[in-house]
Design an enzyme around this catalytic site. Structure first.
Site, PDB file in Angstrom:
ATOM      1  N   ASP A 148     -14.630  14.423  31.133  1.00  0.00           N
ATOM      2  CA  ASP A 148     -14.471  13.242  30.444  1.00  0.00           C
ATOM      3  C   ASP A 148     -15.506  13.065  29.224  1.00  0.00           C
ATOM      4  O   ASP A 148     -16.423  12.244  29.381  1.00  0.00           O
ATOM      5  CB  ASP A 148     -14.933  11.942  31.549  1.00  0.00           C
ATOM      6  CG  ASP A 148     -14.415  10.715  31.244  1.00  0.00           C
ATOM      7  OD1 ASP A 148     -13.766  10.568  30.104  1.00  0.00           O
ATOM      8  OD2 ASP A 148     -14.856   9.703  31.816  1.00  0.00           O
ATOM      9  N   GLU A 170     -19.039   7.493  24.096  1.00  0.00           N
ATOM     10  CA  GLU A 170     -19.369   6.982  25.320  1.00  0.00           C
ATOM     11  C   GLU A 170     -20.333   7.904  25.967  1.00  0.00           C
ATOM     12  O   GLU A 170     -21.421   7.180  26.441  1.00  0.00           O
ATOM     13  CB  GLU A 170     -17.888   7.098  26.106  1.00  0.00           C
ATOM     14  CG  GLU A 170     -18.188   6.665  27.477  1.00  0.00           C
ATOM     15  CD  GLU A 170     -16.929   6.453  28.450  1.00  0.00           C
ATOM     16  OE1 GLU A 170     -16.985   6.165  29.575  1.00  0.00           O
ATOM     17  OE2 GLU A 170     -15.849   6.847  28.036  1.00  0.00           O
ATOM     18  N   GLU A 200      -7.613   5.656  37.919  1.00  0.00           N
ATOM     19  CA  GLU A 200      -8.854   4.604  38.441  1.00  0.00           C
ATOM     20  C   GLU A 200      -8.319   3.318  38.506  1.00  0.00           C
ATOM     21  O   GLU A 200      -8.573   2.526  38.159  1.00  0.00           O
ATOM     22  CB  GLU A 200      -9.469   4.855  36.835  1.00  0.00           C
ATOM     23  CG  GLU A 200     -10.263   6.387  36.680  1.00  0.00           C
ATOM     24  CD  GLU A 200     -11.138   6.153  35.429  1.00  0.00           C
ATOM     25  OE1 GLU A 200     -11.938   6.838  35.344  1.00  0.00           O
ATOM     26  OE2 GLU A 200     -10.854   5.649  34.392  1.00  0.00           O
TER      27      GLU A 200
END
Length: 709
Positions: free
Chosen positions: A373, A401, A294
């Site tokens: 993720d 998240e 990333e």
């Protein structure tokens, strides 16, 4: 004042009432050192509130009787009951180790023995957890040792407020408890945090974001005193500080033209910098690294492998017994969504499995528990079974998240327990927990368990007061992965909302039920919280992600539904829904081949359309909407039914919470009620958007005739 400056911080699972049983007794503490001083201070504070007494071994008190002995086995003299327990212990094989302790009840004395001060600290909090039962009958000698050597929390905190990420990346509970224009001047909140973590057995913390920006990079060098200040506060609770570092540090901080891990100048720079870190913080834990992922720099820029990069830092840390946590979260985030051969789920295995056996002994490869993720449902990562010659740490995400961002109640203990008990090689073989703990025969020593923390400077620590249970559960499962997550939730409830009879005039606002109630009121609190939380993860899954599909969230915020939000972006493609069907074909026969990364029997189970578990069907297979699940319903009807059911369950949760309005602190009750209102609104939005999307794709109506927009 901001939340971080307020004095009405919620005590979480360590309210004064939790210490009542301990504080009413006569206690003897023996041993020396900072952690023993912490034990003595905790007992003395409890005794000051509840009328008991505490003394140190050797004090001139005439040998008064005691109810509790907290002693290092090397210290003495011990009261007779403790000495007899110690003698019995010496006759048994094995040691308690650096963090273990023995708890026994002998001759009306409760005895906690430890070989090292950390064990005494954990033994103290076990007594607190047991409450009155610690001083009753039925406590034969029992040894308690942590299953994992490293039980760590990663904070994604930025020193400065980042223009995109804010102060805490993916933080849902306010700002950082560590940083505000540098290290906070008042670190009392950090000290309280250390107490909370010690009480559940967490022994390591990384204090800055894995996405290391310029200011965070400087913590390694000219801002090292800030890190040392935090380490000084956490040290009395047995917690070692770690730092996230950027792989490009030799260039950014050292002025070198390269960060090539095989360049001798780079190796010398890391060795010297690391030596200076340990000169300032002798018990420093080590480094955490996110590289070549990333946008973060890494060894790929120099044609080197992840093993080359990790070993560079491991060599610098080795003289000081430090470790490097090298994250395996590496994938191509610049994908072509039209290319169905690209599969983000494959990435970690493809990058790291070929490197097994090439990492130094003090490298810990930190692997997310699933291949994607932290979605509401994923299979276990195949990397966990693929690297027997490498120390692996399994990474969880306590901050929610993709599971409601601490605006939704979603108790994750059952999911983590399911992962830890999973056998990558089939029933009867080693489990995920065995890999993480090093208990797998013939494997490398385990790297432990790591989680992304959910704490901020909100008065309730986690924003949503009930999200505290996830932090508590992580610590307890990291200590003992075999614990029942429902029993762990029971512990958290009884500590955080102690029975009214245990209330005292010194109780902190919001720490427990009203003193006007009775034992029946506490039973109602406990029963209601179990009804709300036991199945909350599965409820969240029902109104969000059907059958293993993930990432149907709004890009960027990752909150709320956006079914096609990621479907046509460089970040990956996740459901492939069209007019004929839905799901990602990850089979070897016709898909991306991801199923082949698993060892038997799971490679065959996931490959088979008939044998694949329903809850993961769309993760591994693209199927028609009319495909019949094992439950007997079709895929499309399952999507409709679960999204309606999820909303119904959240509405029931909201009603149940109102039972407790008169029993809990009004501010706490109001905070949870506000969060539940938002959860119900959001669940309805998920239901309507997901059901409408798939109705329009499939053209298949709901068999029950419910309205779908």
């Amino acid at each position: 004042m901001t939340a971080g400056d307020r004095n009405d911080v919620h005590p979480a699972w360590l309210p004064p009432e939790a210490f009542r049983a301990l504080g009413a007794r006569r206690t003897l503490v023996t041993g020396d050192g900072p952690l023993v001083e912490t034990v003595y201070r905790e007992v003395a504070q409890a005794c000051a509130s509840y009328g008991g007494g505490v003394r140190r071994s050797g004090s001139d008190d005439g040998g008064d009787p005691v109810d509790l002995v907290l002693a290092l086995t090397s210290a003495g003299p011990l009261p007779a009951a403790a000495e007899e327990v110690a003698a019995g212990r010496r006759q048994r094989a094995g040691t308690l180790g650096a963090e273990g302790f023995l708890l026994a009840r002998h001759c009306d004395v409760t005895v906690v023995l430890a070989e090292q001060p950390a064990g005494l600290l954990y033994g103290l909090f076990q007594v607190v957890r047991l409450g009155e039962s610690a001083f009753g009958a039925g406590h034969p000698p029992r040894s308690h040792r942590p299953a994992t050597r490293l039980r760590m929390l990663d904070h994604w905190d930025n020193v400065d407020v980042h223009p995109v990420m804010g102060q805490v990346e993916r933080g849902y509970a306010g700002g950082s408890i560590f940083w505000r224009d540098g290290v906070r001047r008042d670190l009392s909140r950090v000290r309280d945090y250390g107490r909370l973590l010690a009480a559940v057995g967490v022994n390591a913390v990384s204090v800055n974001n894995v996405n290391v920006h310029a200011t965070e990079a400087r913590l390694l060098t000219d801002r090292l005193d800030d890190v040392a200040a935090i380490a000084d506060v956490l040290r009395p609770y047995g917690i070692r500080v770690h730092l996230s570092v950027t792989f490009a540090a030799p260039v950014l901080l050292g002025g070198l033209p390269t960060a090539d891990p095989l360049d001798e100048r780079v190796r010398t720079w890391w060795a010297g910098t690391t030596r200076r870190v340990y000169e300032r913080i002798p018990d420093f834990g080590g480094y955490v690294v996110k590289a070549d992922s990333e946008g973060q720099p890494g060894p790929f820029s120099y044609g080197r492998s992840h093993a080359d990069g990790a070993n560079l830092l491991a060599d610098a840390l080795a003289p000081f017994s430090g470790v490097v946590h090298w994250r395996a979260f590496v994938y191509n985030h610049r994908q072509d969504w039209r290319d169905r051969t690209t599969d983000r789920a494959r990435a970690a295995f493809d990058h790291f499995a070929p490197l097994d056996g090439r990492f130094r002994d003090n490298v810990i490869l930190q692997v997310k528990h699933g291949p994607m993720d932290f979605q509401p449902r994923e299979p276990v990562s195949p990397v966990i079974a693929a690297m027997p010659a490498t120390r692996l740490a399994v990474e969880f995400q306590v901050t929610q998240e993709y599971t409601g961002q601490q605006r939704h109640v979603c108790y994750l203990g059952p999911w983590w327990s399911e992962v830890l008990r999973f056998g990558p090689w089939g029933d009867g073989g080693p489990t995920v927990a065995a890999v993480a703990t090093g208990a797998r025969d013939g494997g490398s020593p385990g790297g432990g368990l790591v989680a992304v923390s959910n704490v901020g400077d909100d008065p309730y620590w986690t924003g949503h007061p009930l999200a505290q249970a996830n932090l508590y559960a992580f610590g307890r499962l990291a200590w003992d992965p075999g614990l029942d997550p429902v029993a762990v939730l029971d512990e958290w409830i009884d500590l955080t909302f102690p029975p009214p009879a245990a209330a005292s005039a010194t109780a902190t606002a919001g720490s427990g039920p009203s003193e006007t109630g009775g034992a029946g009121d506490h039973d109602l609190v406990r029963r209601t919280l179990h009804e709300i939380m036991d199945y909350s993860w599965r409820s969240y899954e029902r109104y969000t992600a059907p059958l293993g599909v993930g990432f149907m969230v709004r890009p960027g915020t990752h909150y709320g539904p956006d079914v096609d939000g990621y479907e046509y972006t460089p970040w990956g493609t996740y459901h492939f829904a069209d007019r004929d069907g839905v799901g990602v074909d990850r089979t070897r026969a016709t898909g991306t081949g991801f199923t082949g990364q698993y060892p038997p029997p799971w490679s065959e189970v996931y490959e088979s359309l008939d044998r694949c578990p329903d809850e993961l069907l769309l993760f591994f297979h693209h199927v028609p909407y009319g495909h019949v699940l094992r439950s007997g319903t079709t895929v499309i009807q399952h999507i409709y039914d679960t999204h309606f059911a999820g909303v119904t369950e959240v509405a029931a949760i909201r009603r149940r919470w109102e039972r407790l309005a008169a029993l809990l602190d009004p501010a706490l009750h109001a905070r949870v009620a506000e969060r539940l209102d938002e959860q119900l609104r959001c669940a309805e939005e998920w239901r309507d958007q997901v059901n409408t999307y798939f109705f329009r794709k499939s053209g298949v109506p709901d068999v029950h005739g419910r309205r779908i927009h």
